[in-house]
Design a protein around this motif. Structure first.
Motif, PDB file in Angstrom:
ATOM      1  N   THR A 153      17.558  28.804 -25.967  1.00 58.07           N
ATOM      2  CA  THR A 153      16.306  27.808 -25.034  1.00 58.07           C
ATOM      3  C   THR A 153      14.808  28.251 -26.049  1.00 58.07           C
ATOM      4  OG1 THR A 153      17.099  27.934 -22.907  1.00 58.07           O
ATOM      5  CG2 THR A 153      14.955  27.552 -23.382  1.00 58.07           C
ATOM      6  N   GLY A 154      14.201  26.414 -25.965  1.00 56.36           N
ATOM      7  CA  GLY A 154      12.973  27.667 -27.060  1.00 56.36           C
ATOM      8  C   GLY A 154      11.320  27.972 -25.960  1.00 56.36           C
ATOM      9  N   ALA A 155      10.591  29.055 -26.525  1.00 57.95           N
ATOM     10  CA  ALA A 155       9.865  30.029 -25.893  1.00 57.95           C
ATOM     11  C   ALA A 155       8.541  28.412 -24.851  1.00 57.95           C
ATOM     12  CB  ALA A 155       8.984  30.350 -27.615  1.00 57.95           C
TER      13      ALA A 155
END
Length: 355
Positions: A132-134
């Motif tokens: 998952t991206g930030a």
């Protein structure tokens, strides 16, 4: 033919003639010799050869031909220029030339174009799922909205109560300047400038509008000064008016006087002008009579000066003199003098008074 040319006959040859260069001889006979001109000049530039005649000698073909010289004649005049010859016929087409040498070998052709792209290969298997991206950063604040539209003007409020004040005042702005209206009396400047300004002396007519202002004027003239008729002199019808005597308004009882100062004269009560003098007699006379007016100034009442003379014709009972006038100041005196004796005239002289 040049000097080197020749012609000869070969016996037994059937009459043929050979020339160098070859000639085609005409038909010759003893009566038809062939003239041949020998042109040219000698090698050393001598005179041209004399012409000769090719003479046919004999009757058969074997007989020889010979040259028979003619005697030299004078040189003939130059002949006229011959006409231009007709154009020569066109030459025939030349023969075809030999074949040319073989050409050199051509240069190599350009390289061929690239072949079509091959088909796409089959899809590979899916890779593993990424992490998952930030969380993304917070967005910037939005721009300020535009100013709202101006609200509509409110309705006019109800009228306030009318001001109260003394009688005959009006609500008006200041006279001759700008300012707040107040109760005040009307002045001339509040009224419109209409009508016809001016002074109207003795107009014949005036026209006004509904407001009573003068709109037109028909000018007239001053009326005549009021006046009347006055008796200036009189004489009795029972006494003679002696020649040269003077009478005034009371001569009817006094009679006439030898001097103007002796008679009771007419005395002007105010400044006036006398005109339209009228003489009337009770008894006519066969003689004409002149009545002269004499005036004395108030300052010198005994000094009379003649003013005018009016003449009553013979047998006439009256006379109107409208051409003469006498102007009198207050207190001046006036009497009349007779120029010829008039028995029992019963006379009165009157005049119109203009003040």
């Amino acid at each position: 033919m040049s000097r080197s040319d020749y012609i000869h006959h070969e016996p037994g040859s059937g009459g043929g003639i050979s020339t160098s260069p070859p000639l085609t001889p005409p038909t010759l006979s003893a009566t038809n010799p062939l003239p041949i001109g020998m042109g040219g000049t000698g090698a050393s530039g001598t005179a041209p050869y004399l012409p000769t005649v090719l003479q046919y000698f004999g009757t058969d073909a074997g007989d020889a031909l010979g040259f028979h010289p003619l005697p030299a004649g004078p040189q003939g005049a130059a002949g006229p220029q011959g006409s231009t010859g007709a154009a020569g016929a066109a030459g025939s087409t030349g023969a075809t030339g030999p074949a040319g040498p073989q050409g050199s070998v051509g240069a190599a052709g350009a390289a061929g174009s690239t072949g079509a792209t091959g088909a796409t290969g089959a899809t590979g298997p899916a890779g593993p799922q990424g992490s998952t991206g930030a969380t993304g950063a917070t967005g910037a604040a939005g721009a300020t909205g535009a100013a709202g539209a101006t609200g509509a003007t409110g309705a006019t409020g109800p009228a306030g109560p009318a001001p109260s004040g003394a009688a005959n005042l009006v609500l008006a702005t200041p006279n001759g300047s700008s300012g707040t209206a107040s109760l005040r009396a009307l002045v001339v400047a509040d009224l419109p400038a209409v009508g016809t300004a001016g002074t109207y002396a003795y107009p014949t007519s005036l026209t006004t509008n509904a407001e009573g202002l003068v709109t037109s004027v028909t000018p007239g003239s001053a009326p005549a000064t009021p006046g009347g008729v006055i008796i200036l002199a009189s004489h009795s019808q029972t006494a003679t008016w002696a020649s040269g005597n003077f009478v005034g308004p009371f001569g009817i009882v006094e009679g006439s006087f030898a001097t103007a100062a002796g008679a009771v004269a007419f005395k002007a009560p105010v400044a006036l002008t006398l005109k339209n003098f009228y003489a009337n007699v009770k008894n006519t006379d066969t003689n004409s009579h002149g009545f002269a007016a004499w005036k004395a100034l108030q300052a010198t009442p005994t000094t009379f000066v003649g003013q005018f003379n009016m003449t009553l014709p013979a047998n006439a009972s009256d006379l109107l003199d409208s051409s003469d006038t006498v102007t009198m100041a207050q207190g001046d005196l006036l009497v009349f003098k007779n120029s010829f004796s008039y028995p029992n005239p019963g006379l009165t002289i009157t005049a119109q008074v203009s003040l």
